[in-house]
Design a protein around this motif. Structure first.
Motif, PDB file in Angstrom:
ATOM      1  N   THR A 100       0.914  -0.783  -0.199  1.00  0.00           N
ATOM      2  CA  THR A 100       0.166   0.232   0.108  1.00  0.00           C
ATOM      3  C   THR A 100       0.982   1.685   0.086  1.00  0.00           C
ATOM      4  OG1 THR A 100      -0.377   0.215   2.054  1.00  0.00           O
ATOM      5  CG2 THR A 100      -1.746  -1.463   1.218  1.00  0.00           C
ATOM      6  N   GLN A 102       0.460   5.962  -0.047  1.00  0.00           N
ATOM      7  CA  GLN A 102      -0.587   6.613   0.247  1.00  0.00           C
ATOM      8  C   GLN A 102       0.475   8.039  -1.096  1.00  0.00           C
ATOM      9  OE1 GLN A 102       0.117   9.086   4.266  1.00  0.00           O
ATOM     10  NE2 GLN A 102       0.591   6.565   4.934  1.00  0.00           N
ATOM     11  N   GLN A 127      -7.685   0.839   3.556  1.00  0.00           N
ATOM     12  CA  GLN A 127      -7.228   3.166   3.961  1.00  0.00           C
ATOM     13  C   GLN A 127      -8.643   3.106   4.620  1.00  0.00           C
ATOM     14  OE1 GLN A 127      -5.404   4.310   0.865  1.00  0.00           O
ATOM     15  NE2 GLN A 127      -3.120   3.477   1.128  1.00  0.00           N
ATOM     16  N   LEU A 129      -9.248   7.185   5.479  1.00  0.00           N
ATOM     17  CA  LEU A 129      -8.676   8.456   4.916  1.00  0.00           C
ATOM     18  C   LEU A 129      -9.561   9.499   6.059  1.00  0.00           C
ATOM     19  CD1 LEU A 129      -9.933   6.754   0.824  1.00  0.00           C
ATOM     20  CD2 LEU A 129      -7.084   7.729   2.325  1.00  0.00           C
ATOM     21  N   VAL A 136      -4.205   9.501   4.264  1.00  0.00           N
ATOM     22  CA  VAL A 136      -3.970   7.967   4.835  1.00  0.00           C
ATOM     23  C   VAL A 136      -4.007   8.286   6.502  1.00  0.00           C
ATOM     24  CG1 VAL A 136      -3.636   6.281   4.625  1.00  0.00           C
ATOM     25  CG2 VAL A 136      -3.827   7.201   3.169  1.00  0.00           C
ATOM     26  N   VAL A 139      -4.588   1.845   7.750  1.00  0.00           N
ATOM     27  CA  VAL A 139      -4.142   0.991   6.859  1.00  0.00           C
ATOM     28  C   VAL A 139      -4.127  -0.634   7.664  1.00  0.00           C
ATOM     29  CG1 VAL A 139      -3.191  -0.135   4.730  1.00  0.00           C
ATOM     30  CG2 VAL A 139      -2.439   2.211   5.361  1.00  0.00           C
ATOM     31  N   LEU A 183      -9.720  -0.725  11.284  1.00  0.00           N
ATOM     32  CA  LEU A 183      -9.345   0.386  11.485  1.00  0.00           C
ATOM     33  C   LEU A 183      -9.376   1.736  11.807  1.00  0.00           C
ATOM     34  CD1 LEU A 183      -9.724   0.528   7.455  1.00  0.00           C
ATOM     35  CD2 LEU A 183      -7.964   0.867   8.719  1.00  0.00           C
TER      36      LEU A 183
END
Length: 327
Positions: A100, A102, A127, A129, A136, A139, A183
């Motif tokens: 991943t 950004q 992700q 956000l 971000v 993750v 998350l």
């Protein structure tokens, strides 16, 4: 160790698990990142393990798929066995990290938090956000829980057509609910550690966008998978699908929107659509190619005047799985 349990030691990770007798290795190893390309049906060699301690009896499938030398060296198919005593195993495969980043992208600022999810056949990445800045905040990645019922798309479709569609839907919706919770917990913990003096009201998730190939789209959304099982592989409903958190049994604000972006064709999904938008390929004046190399591989070639796309079974081609010309 609980009374009556057996110890399973996994190398090279150095893990030791306490498990009750009769626990299927299929279930245990998948949770530790081991993939089962044929869905645990004993048709491939993708889940090979080497017995370092204890014993696993040789089964008929193993006699057909593994050589005499491999069997003598202790190699077995994990999907064919259960825990019946203390066991030490060397794993022939181990999950690779999901990449991943950004990278910056064009967006329209708005209030609240958003979650972007790439629902792949084998892996998923999510992700959290800040919709006002595009930053971000957290993750999470994981193996797609559906993969225990088949590593490639056709294995997954076969399982769905034989009564497993509802189960696959429940499995992935429940897993994504857990990923979303992780998350938010990760973000809240980070905020408390970084800014312990802040007592402002928590931001809430207002929008979740999911992308994936056409099979993942149909299985998540509860659509008929039958048309994707045979030529010409036309999806039942390739369009954008909208849900409320209540419909998915997700613990989110009632006014949050959840949408699965539209697919482009039979096996060309919204994941490649997201790639086109993110790279600006549809606005390019130069002839450009975009390749999404996953279990389901997709290729787009073109510019702002015209785009051509196709897909291929990239995972089975590299991994062997259930096709004779794999690897």
């Amino acid at each position: 160790m609980s009374q009556g349990n057996h110890t399973l030691r996994l190398s090279p990770a150095g893990l030791a698990l306490s498990l009750p007798p009769g626990t299927r290795l299929h279930e245990v190893l998948f949770a530790q990142g081991v993939e089962f390309p044929c869905g645990g049906r004993g048709r491939c060699q993708g889940c090979r393990v080497k017995v370092l301690q204890g014993t696993l009896p040789i089964g008929e499938e193993e006699k057909n798929l593994l050589s005499s030398a491999e069997l003598a060296a202790g190699w077995r198919l994990a999907c064919r066995h259960a825990i019946q005593g203390d066991l030490g195993l060397e794993l022939a495969q181990w999950a690779m990290p999901v990449l991943t980043d950004q990278s910056s992208f064009h967006f329209t600022p708005r209030e609240g938090l958003g979650i972007a999810i790439d629902l792949g056949t084998t892996t998923l990445a999510a992700q959290l956000l800040d919709l006002a800045t595009g930053s971000v905040l957290a993750v999470r990645t994981a193996l797609n829980a559906q993969a225990c019922h088949g590593g490639d798309l056709m294995s997954r479709i076969e399982y769905a057509l034989h009564g497993g569609r509802a189960g696959l839907q429940r499995l992935i919706r429940r897993q994504l609910a857990g990923v979303i919770t992780q998350l938010l917990q990760l973000h809240n913990q980070c905020e408390k550690e970084t800014h312990p003096e802040h007592r402002q009201a928590d931001q809430v998730v207002s929008r979740i966008v999911i992308v994936g190939n056409t099979v993942m789209h149909h299985l998540f959304c509860g659509l008929d998978i039958t048309p994707l099982a045979a030529h010409p592989f036309q999806p039942a409903q390739p369009g954008r699908m909208m849900f409320s958190p209540a419909q998915l049994d997700w613990d989110l604000p009632a006014n949050a929107t959840v949408e699965f972006l539209p697919c482009l064709g039979g096996f060309v999904g919204s994941d490649i659509l997201a790639g086109i938008v993110a790279t600006g390929l549809h606005e390019s004046s130069e002839l450009t190619a975009l390749i999404d190399l996953g279990t389901n591989g997709e290729v787009v070639v073109g510019h702002r005047d015209r785009l051509l796309c196709t897909s291929t079974a990239a995972g089975p081609a590299f991994e062997g799985a259930r096709i004779s010309m794999g690897m």
